[in-house]
Design an enzyme around this catalytic site. Sequence first.
Site: not given
Ligand code: NAD
Ligand code: TYD
Length: 352
Positions: A137, A160
């Site tokens: 992103e 974000y």
């Molecule tokens: P998540 O929101 O599920 O988990 C985040 C974790 O960080 C939680 O356990 C929370 O308690 C902890 N946390 C938040 N603030 C904190 C703080 N101040 N100190 C210590 N711990 C803290 O997120 P996720 O989806 O598992 O994402 C993990 C990482 O991967 C993030 O850095 C995110 O930007 C990155 N990422 C996520 C995706 C995705 O699709 N979910 C994709 C690419 C990168």
């Molecule tokens: P999301 O899972 O929040 O991931 P990101 O915004 O980090 O890509 O959303 C994935 C896509 O789905 C995004 O284009 C927003 C859309 N979305 C909906 O249409 N409805 C929903 O309720 C949510 C949570 C996301």
Amino acid sequence: MKTYLVTGGAGFIGSNFVIYMLNKYNDVRIINIDSLTYAGNLENLKSVENNPNYEFIQVDICDKDAVNAIFEKNDIDYVVNFAAESHVDRSIENPEIFVQTNVLGTLTLLCAAKKAWSVGDDVYKDGVKYLQVSTDEVYGSLGPDGYFLETTPLDPHSPYSSSKASADLVVKAYFDTYKFPMNITRCSNNYGPFQFPEKLIPLMINNALSHKDLPIYGDGMQIRDWLFVEDHCKAIDMVIRDGKLGEVYNVGGHNERPNVKIVETIIDYIENNVDDSVGSHLIKYVEDRKGHDRRYGIAPDKIKKDLGWYPETTFEVGIQKTIKWYLDNRDWMQNVTSGEYQKYYEKMYSKK
Ligand code: NAD
Ligand code: TYD
């Protein structure tokens, strides 16, 4: 034995990574620090909590003293920073905590690691590394053609993604200024077990199972590039071991789908295998997200060529595994959707 300091290991990807590493290797030690925000859940780690190579400490990554104390007490080889505020919609409502955790928290970890690992002026202990887990992103939004390369300029749009891009730049500055040993990975959207149901896939599964509306933002034709979480964990493991210092690696499996197709896939599975009263009548098109990025698409050529990474799970297999996991773990879903989640959900969706 190498010691990993994993931050945010009680969240979605972090907990999958901790489990992946402890299942794969007998000779790694993992210290998981997490402040346990609404997104952190120790239930995710039940399968490893008694593993002698695993330790959990409740710590906020912005707490300098606590983070320094962990480096003083332990001989850390690698830091893997997952800890973050991770949900775009929440960042639109409340940007401040995103800058606090994602930018200043990252800086706190960098300072502590630099101090602990320095053995001279810009010289560090052998073999140590800091890995920043970032996201596609940070590159912004694509038109219908082309892909994000590591060289694509950063152009984030949401609070974000701008906080993640800022953190990436601070990590890069540590390499450029202090020769600090680091890598950055930028992965596409993950899906799989333990994802908090504010995100698209688990939210739609949960709502479909309870016959609630399935809220699609705007026209539902925004495209995300989906990767099964285990394939992301494998990439991180490979970058820590073999990534060239200072490099960024994009991670993605060329699995682009419009949101509406994802929702239809979930409906079809549940309708055909679980509950035939679930159907597309549950879809509700709602107001679009502010500043909604239209398309993400990762070019993973560098990590494939340089490190031999490739995704093992196709979307067709991964999405079925994921839906089955949520069906088999309804208690988990019930636990995470009680309390704060109800308030969040009502606030987010009542006005749509
Ligand atoms: P998540 O929101 O599920 O988990 C985040 C974790 O960080 C939680 O356990 C929370 O308690 C902890 N946390 C938040 N603030 C904190 C703080 N101040 N100190 C210590 N711990 C803290 O997120 P996720 O989806 O598992 O994402 C993990 C990482 O991967 C993030 O850095 C995110 O930007 C990155 N990422 C996520 C995706 C995705 O699709 N979910 C994709 C690419 C990168
Ligand atoms: P999301 O899972 O929040 O991931 P990101 O915004 O980090 O890509 O959303 C994935 C896509 O789905 C995004 O284009 C927003 C859309 N979305 C909906 O249409 N409805 C929903 O309720 C949510 C949570 C996301």
